[in-house]
Scaffold this active site. Structure first.
Site, mmCIF file in Angstrom:
data_model
loop_
_atom_site.group_PDB
_atom_site.id
_atom_site.type_symbol
_atom_site.label_atom_id
_atom_site.label_comp_id
_atom_site.label_asym_id
_atom_site.label_seq_id
_atom_site.Cartn_x
_atom_site.Cartn_y
_atom_site.Cartn_z
ATOM 1 N N HIS A 190 15.021 -35.532 -15.145
ATOM 2 C CA HIS A 190 14.585 -36.034 -13.834
ATOM 3 C C HIS A 190 13.114 -35.747 -13.584
ATOM 4 O O HIS A 190 12.652 -35.803 -12.451
ATOM 5 C CB HIS A 190 15.451 -35.424 -12.728
ATOM 6 C CG HIS A 190 16.895 -35.760 -12.889
ATOM 7 N ND1 HIS A 190 17.419 -36.987 -12.538
ATOM 8 C CD2 HIS A 190 17.914 -35.050 -13.438
ATOM 9 C CE1 HIS A 190 18.712 -37.005 -12.824
ATOM 10 N NE2 HIS A 190 19.038 -35.844 -13.381
ATOM 11 N N TRP A 228 -3.268 -2.438 -1.231
ATOM 12 C CA TRP A 228 -3.085 -3.828 -1.655
ATOM 13 C C TRP A 228 -3.582 -4.653 -0.475
ATOM 14 O O TRP A 228 -2.955 -4.676 0.584
ATOM 15 C CB TRP A 228 -1.614 -4.113 -1.940
ATOM 16 C CG TRP A 228 -1.369 -5.462 -2.535
ATOM 17 C CD1 TRP A 228 -1.447 -5.797 -3.854
ATOM 18 C CD2 TRP A 228 -0.989 -6.647 -1.841
ATOM 19 N NE1 TRP A 228 -1.140 -7.130 -4.012
ATOM 20 C CE2 TRP A 228 -0.857 -7.673 -2.790
ATOM 21 C CE3 TRP A 228 -0.753 -6.953 -0.503
ATOM 22 C CZ2 TRP A 228 -0.497 -8.975 -2.458
ATOM 23 C CZ3 TRP A 228 -0.399 -8.247 -0.163
ATOM 24 C CH2 TRP A 228 -0.272 -9.237 -1.136
ATOM 25 N N LYS A 275 9.391 -13.343 -15.267
ATOM 26 C CA LYS A 275 8.901 -12.163 -15.978
ATOM 27 C C LYS A 275 7.618 -12.485 -16.733
ATOM 28 O O LYS A 275 6.662 -11.741 -16.686
ATOM 29 C CB LYS A 275 9.945 -11.628 -16.982
ATOM 30 C CG LYS A 275 11.145 -10.926 -16.415
ATOM 31 C CD LYS A 275 10.879 -9.555 -15.835
ATOM 32 C CE LYS A 275 10.500 -9.603 -14.396
ATOM 33 N NZ LYS A 275 11.527 -9.577 -13.392
ATOM 34 N N ARG A 325 2.546 0.396 -5.587
ATOM 35 C CA ARG A 325 2.622 -0.271 -4.286
ATOM 36 C C ARG A 325 1.361 -1.066 -3.968
ATOM 37 O O ARG A 325 1.287 -1.756 -2.950
ATOM 38 C CB ARG A 325 2.843 0.767 -3.182
ATOM 39 C CG ARG A 325 4.101 1.568 -3.359
ATOM 40 C CD ARG A 325 4.263 2.535 -2.221
ATOM 41 N NE ARG A 325 4.411 1.844 -0.962
ATOM 42 C CZ ARG A 325 5.549 1.365 -0.495
ATOM 43 N NH1 ARG A 325 6.648 1.528 -1.182
ATOM 44 N NH2 ARG A 325 5.591 0.737 0.653
ATOM 45 N N GLU A 342 4.575 -13.149 -14.308
ATOM 46 C CA GLU A 342 3.974 -12.058 -13.548
ATOM 47 C C GLU A 342 3.264 -11.033 -14.408
ATOM 48 O O GLU A 342 2.294 -10.441 -13.963
ATOM 49 C CB GLU A 342 4.973 -11.395 -12.587
ATOM 50 C CG GLU A 342 6.080 -10.616 -13.203
ATOM 51 C CD GLU A 342 7.011 -9.991 -12.155
ATOM 52 O OE1 GLU A 342 6.566 -9.649 -11.054
ATOM 53 O OE2 GLU A 342 8.205 -9.831 -12.469
ATOM 54 N N GLU A 351 14.610 -16.155 -14.143
ATOM 55 C CA GLU A 351 14.143 -14.774 -14.287
ATOM 56 C C GLU A 351 13.236 -14.634 -15.515
ATOM 57 O O GLU A 351 12.210 -13.951 -15.465
ATOM 58 C CB GLU A 351 15.367 -13.845 -14.359
ATOM 59 C CG GLU A 351 15.076 -12.374 -14.514
ATOM 60 C CD GLU A 351 14.253 -11.753 -13.394
ATOM 61 O OE1 GLU A 351 13.971 -12.422 -12.374
ATOM 62 O OE2 GLU A 351 13.842 -10.592 -13.563
ATOM 63 N N ASN A 399 -0.158 1.907 6.106
ATOM 64 C CA ASN A 399 0.519 0.868 5.325
ATOM 65 C C ASN A 399 1.186 -0.064 6.323
ATOM 66 O O ASN A 399 1.958 0.393 7.164
ATOM 67 C CB ASN A 399 1.561 1.519 4.406
ATOM 68 C CG ASN A 399 2.476 0.493 3.765
ATOM 69 O OD1 ASN A 399 2.052 -0.642 3.519
ATOM 70 N ND2 ASN A 399 3.705 0.871 3.493
ATOM 71 N N GLY A 400 0.896 -1.364 6.237
ATOM 72 C CA GLY A 400 1.488 -2.327 7.165
ATOM 73 C C GLY A 400 0.412 -3.266 7.689
ATOM 74 O O GLY A 400 -0.670 -3.377 7.109
ATOM 75 N N LYS A 440 4.543 -3.572 -6.014
ATOM 76 C CA LYS A 440 5.975 -3.412 -6.256
ATOM 77 C C LYS A 440 6.811 -3.827 -5.045
ATOM 78 O O LYS A 440 7.816 -4.514 -5.191
ATOM 79 C CB LYS A 440 6.252 -1.956 -6.635
ATOM 80 C CG LYS A 440 7.709 -1.662 -6.903
ATOM 81 C CD LYS A 440 8.165 -2.265 -8.213
ATOM 82 C CE LYS A 440 9.622 -1.957 -8.523
ATOM 83 N NZ LYS A 440 10.149 -2.914 -9.516
ATOM 84 N N CYS A 473 0.871 -1.171 0.000
ATOM 85 C CA CYS A 473 0.000 0.000 0.000
ATOM 86 C C CYS A 473 0.906 1.218 0.000
ATOM 87 O O CYS A 473 2.082 1.128 0.361
ATOM 88 C CB CYS A 473 -0.908 0.160 1.216
ATOM 89 S SG CYS A 473 -1.871 -1.283 1.650
HETATM 90 O O1 M6R Z 1 12.378 -4.676 -3.668
HETATM 91 P P1 M6R Z 1 12.936 -6.078 -3.748
HETATM 92 O O2 M6R Z 1 14.073 -6.186 -4.691
HETATM 93 O O3 M6R Z 1 13.285 -6.633 -2.394
HETATM 94 O O4 M6R Z 1 11.748 -6.953 -4.311
HETATM 95 C C1 M6R Z 1 11.865 -8.350 -4.376
HETATM 96 C C2 M6R Z 1 10.750 -8.946 -5.180
HETATM 97 O O5 M6R Z 1 9.515 -8.658 -4.599
HETATM 98 C C3 M6R Z 1 10.733 -8.440 -6.626
HETATM 99 O O6 M6R Z 1 11.952 -8.664 -7.259
HETATM 100 C C4 M6R Z 1 9.619 -9.141 -7.411
HETATM 101 O O7 M6R Z 1 9.885 -10.498 -7.537
HETATM 102 C C5 M6R Z 1 9.437 -8.490 -8.774
HETATM 103 N N1 M6R Z 1 8.052 -8.231 -9.020
HETATM 104 C C6 M6R Z 1 9.925 -9.316 -9.893
HETATM 105 O O8 M6R Z 1 9.775 -8.689 -11.120
#
Ligand code: M6R
Length: 623
Positions: free
Chosen positions: A520, A76, A501, A27, A504, A497, A102-103, A618, A2
Site C-alpha cells: 500500500h 535536558w 532501537k 535523564r 534512537e 521496536e 526539573n520540570g 531516559k 533533567c
Molecule cells: O519510562 P517509560 O516506559 O514511560 O518511557 C517511555 C518511552 O519514553 C521509552 O520507552 C523510550 O521510547 C525509550 N527510549 C525507547 O528505547
C-alpha cells in the site's frame, strides 16, 4: 527531564554531587552544574556545557574547600539552548540564592515580567531562573515581618521559599540553598519525581534513588505539593500551607551493582543480557499455582471486579507502547477485546471509554508525562487504571488504582530493553489471569501457556547466543542509512521496536511496518541492497510473511530473517538469525532480542554514544 541531586552532610559535598549526577546523566546531558554553601556564607557555583566530566574538571581546577551542603543538576533543555548561561543552578540578583529544577514552570513569562518590573536582572533564557528571583523577592517581604536576625534565618528562608512555590504553575522538583543558611536545603515537588535519601547524620535528595544508593537504601517518596527541609540530622515534610506532615520511610531493594555496568561496555548491553533475569523476576512467585490468580491477589483486584471488565485499553509511549501493542494481541488471542493507544494521542478517547474498561498504563520509569496525563484522563472518566511499571513509588503508581511492578531492576540505558521484556511478561500474566477469571480459558490451555511462559528465561539465554553472529553481521551493514522491519500480527510490535532501537541509538532511518501494508505504499522505497529485516518465526501468518519477503527481494532488498528451526525450512533470506521455537503467543519476547543486539552493534560500529544518544533523555517528564 533533567536530574537533580542535593546533599547535606560531612562528606565532600562536591564529590557526592558529581557522583550522583553521573548516575542521573541518563535523564539529560546537555549541560550541568552545582552550587555549594559554606559556613563562611558564600556560594560556590560551577556550570559546564556538555557532560559531567566537563563539570568535574572545572571543579577540580578550582576546588571549593570545606562545604556544608550543595545542589546539582544535569539538564535536558526545554527553555533556552544548551549553553553554560542556561545551565543550572540558577541564581537570584545577589548570587546568594541558588536553585536547581526539573520540570517546566508554565507561568514563567508572566512571573518574569513582574520580576523585571521590580528591577530583577535575568541572565538566562530559562524558566527556572524566575524561581530564584521569586524567592529573593519573597525573602524581602518575609524579612520585613520576621526581621533578619541570625536565629530566624532558616524560618525566613523556608517561608520565602514556601510563598514562592505557591506562585508556581506547572511541574517541578526543586532544590534551593541560600548562602546565609548553609546547613539547610529546601526542596519541593509538583508532578516531577523527587526522592529523599535518609542517611546517618547526612541526607540526600534526588530525582531517582540511584544517585544516593551507595550511601543509603532508606528513602522517603515526596508527594505532589510537599515541601522538604533537609538538614544533616533529618528531613522534615510540610504541605504548601507550611503545615508539618508525617511521612513513612521505605527501603529500596536494589543494590548499587544492579545500577552499574558490571563489566559490560554499555548499560544497554548489560541490560540486554539481564533479560532472562528480568522475566524471571517479573514472574517470581506470581504464576503458580495457576488456580490462585496470584497476580490479581497481589495487586488487590477483586474477582468480582475482574469479572466485570468488558474491555482493556492500553496506553503508553515509545517502547512501552510497543509492549502494550503486543499486549493487545495477547489479550485478544485470549478472547478479551483490547485497544492500544499512544498516551500522547489518547486525550479525546478517554471520555468515550466504557466504564467497565480496564485501562492499563505502561511506563518503565512511571514518570512519563504523557502517560500520567492519559491516566488522569481515564480516571476523570471513571475508569479503573492498572499501572505496569518498574519504578517503586513512581508518580504513575500514585495516580493509578492498581500497580503491577515488573521488578526488572534499574534500567539506565536510554534505549529500553529489559523493561520491554518485563512489560511483555506482565501482559502475559495479566492476560492469562483475566481470561481465566472470565471463564474464557480452559484449564488445560492455561496450564499449556503457563508452561511456555516458564520456559522464557532459559530460551532468552539461548537466544543471546546469537550475539557473536550478529556482531559479525553488522559489519556489512554499518554504513547503511535506511532499514525496513516487517512483520505480521503479534510480531508487528517487534518490527516497530526493532526500528525504534536502531533509530534512537544509531541515528539512521528505520521503519517498522505491518508487512501487509507494504504493497500500500512503503514497498516503493525498496531499492537494490536495502536491508529488510523480517520476523518470520513459526506462526499462523508465516505463509503471508514469506510472500511479503519475496516481494521485497524481487525489488532488490537484502533480506535478514528472524526464524526458528521450523520456519527456517520454508523461509528464503540472505541472512538468518535463528531463535528458539516457542508458542507464537510468546514469540515477541524472543524475536525482539536479535533486533536489540543488531541495533546495539550497528551503533557500536558507527561509534555512537549508545547509552546517551543525542537529543534523548531516559524519562520524558514533559509533554
Ligand atoms: O519510562 P517509560 O516506559 O514511560 O518511557 C517511555 C518511552 O519514553 C521509552 O520507552 C523510550 O521510547 C525509550 N527510549 C525507547 O528505547
Amino acid at each position: 527531564m533533567c536530574g537533580i541531586v542535593g546533599y547535606v552532610g560531612e562528606r565532600k559535598v562536591e564529590e557526592v554531587l558529581i557522583d550522583g549526577l553521573k548516575r542521573l546523566e541518563y535523564r539529560g546531558y546537555d549541560s550541568c552544574g552545582l552550587a555549594l554553601a559554606s559556613s563562611e556564607m558564600e556560594i560556590y557555583r560551577k556550570r559546564a556545557k556538555g557532560r559531567i566530566e566537563n563539570l568535574a574538571s572545572a571543579v577540580s581546577k578550582n576546588p571549593p574547600g570545606l562545604r556544608n551542603s550543595g545542589i546539582a543538576h544535569t539538564r535536558w533543555a526545554t527553555h533556552g539552548e544548551p549553553n553554560e548561561d542556561n545551565a543550572h543552578p540558577h541564581s537570584d540578583c545577589s548570587g546568594e540564592i541558588v536553585v536547581v529544577h526539573n520540570g517546566i514552570i508554565e507561568n514563567f513569562s508572566q512571573l518574569k515580567e513582574e520580576l523585571i518590573a521590580k528591577e530583577h536582572v535575568f541572565s538566562s533564557q530559562t524558566d527556572t531562573e524566575v524561581i530564584a528571583h521569586l524567592i529573593e523577592e519573597k525573602l524581602k517581604e518575609v524579612s520585613k515581618s520576621f526581621g533578619i536576625k541570625h536565629n530566624v534565618l532558616e524560618p525566613v528562608f523556608f517561608e520565602a521559599f514556601r510563598r514562592a512555590v505557591n506562585l508556581l504553575k506547572g511541574s517541578f522538583a526543586l532544590g534551593a540553598i541560600w548562602a546565609k543558611t548553609p546547613d539547610m536545603i529546601l526542596s519541593a515537588r509538583m508532578q516531577s519525581p523527587l526522592v529523599i535519601g535518609a542517611g546517618e547524620n547526612e541526607n540526600f535528595l534526588s530525582s531517582d534513588v540511584s544517585a544516593f544508593l551507595k550511601y543509603t537504601k532508606k528513602v522517603y517518596f515526596v508527594e505532589d505539593g510537599e515541601i522538604v527541609v533537609l538538614r544533616r540530622g533529618g528531613a522534615n515534610f510540610f504541605d504548601l500551607k507550611g503545615k508539618k506532615k508525617a511521612k513513612e520511610i521505605s527501603t529500596i531493594n536494589w543494590d548499587l551493582s544492579m545500577a552499574e555496568k558490571g563489566g559490560y561496555r554499555h548499560f544497554m548491553l548489560k541490560e540486554i543480557h539481564e533479560q532472562a533475569d528480568s522475566v524471571e523476576n517479573t514472574m517470581a512467585g506470581r504464576l503458580l499455582p495457576l488456580e490462585e490468580n496470584k497476580v490479581f491477589e497481589e495487586i488487590g483486584l477483586k474477582a468480582e471486579l475482574a469479572a466485570k471488565i468488558s474491555e482493556v485499553q492500553i496506553i503508553a509511549c515509545g517502547t512501552a507502547f510497543h509492549a502494550g501493542l503486543a499486549g493487545r494481541y495477547v489479550f485478544e488471542k485470549l478472547g478479551i477485546k483490547t485497544s492500544a493507544d499512544l498516551a500522547s494521542e489518547f486525550e479525546n478517547r478517554a471520555a468515550l471509554l466504557d466504564k467497565n474498561t480496564l485501562v492499563i498504563a505502561v511506563s518503565q520509569s512511571g514518570e512519563t508525562a504523557d502517560t500520567i496525563h492519559a491516566v488522569k484522563m481515564a480516571k476523570r472518566n471513571g475508569n479503573n487504571v492498572l499501572a505496569i511499571t518498574n519504578t517503586l513509588g513512581s508518580s504513575i503508581t500514585r495516580e493509578s488504582d492498581y500497580t503491577f511492578y515488573t521488578h526488572c531492576g534499574p534500567e539506565i540505558g536510554v534505549a529500553s530493553t529489559k523493561a520491554f521484556l518485563g512489560q511483555l511478561t506482565a501482559f502475559y500474566m495479566l492476560a492469562l489471569n483475566l481470561s481465566k477469571s472470565k471463564g474464557l480459558l480452559k484449564h488445560e490451555n492455561l496450564s499449556k501457556y503457563s508452561q511456555e511462559l516458564l520456559r522464557l528465561p532459559s530460551l532468552i539465554k539461548d537466544t543471546l547466543g546469537l550475539e557473536n553472529k550478529i556482531e559479525k553481521l553488522t559489519e556489512a551493514f554499518s554504513s547503511k542509512e535506511h532499514y525496513l522491519f516487517i512483520a505480521r500480527d503479534i510480531s508487528y510490535p517487534v518490527a516497530l521496536e526493532g526500528a525504534l532501537k536502531i533509530k534512537e541509538i544509531s541515528y539512521v532511518h528505520a521503519e517498522g511496518y505491518a508487512a501487509g501494508e507494504m504493497k500500500h505504499g512503503p514497498i516503493a522505497i525498496i531499492e537494490q541492497g536495502m536491508p529488510v529485516i523480517a520476523i518470520a518465526t513459526s506462526s499462523s501468518q508465516l505463509d503471508l510473511i514469506r510472500g511479503n519477503m519475496e516481494e521485497a527481494r524481487a525489488r532488490g532488498a537484502e533480506l535478514i530473517a528472524v526464524v526458528d528451526e521450523e520456519s527456517r525450512k520454508n523461509v528464503k533470506a540472505k541472512h538468518y538469525l535463528e531463535v528458539p521455537l516457542i508458542n507464537e503467543l510468546f514469540s515477541a519476547a524472543i524475536s525482539v532480542i536479535p533486533l536489540q543486539l543488531f541495533a546495539y552493534y550497528i551503533a557500536l560500529q558507527r561509534k555512537c554514544d549508545i547509552d546517551k544518544p543525542r537529543n534523548l533523555a531516559k524519562s520524558v517528564t514533559v509533554r
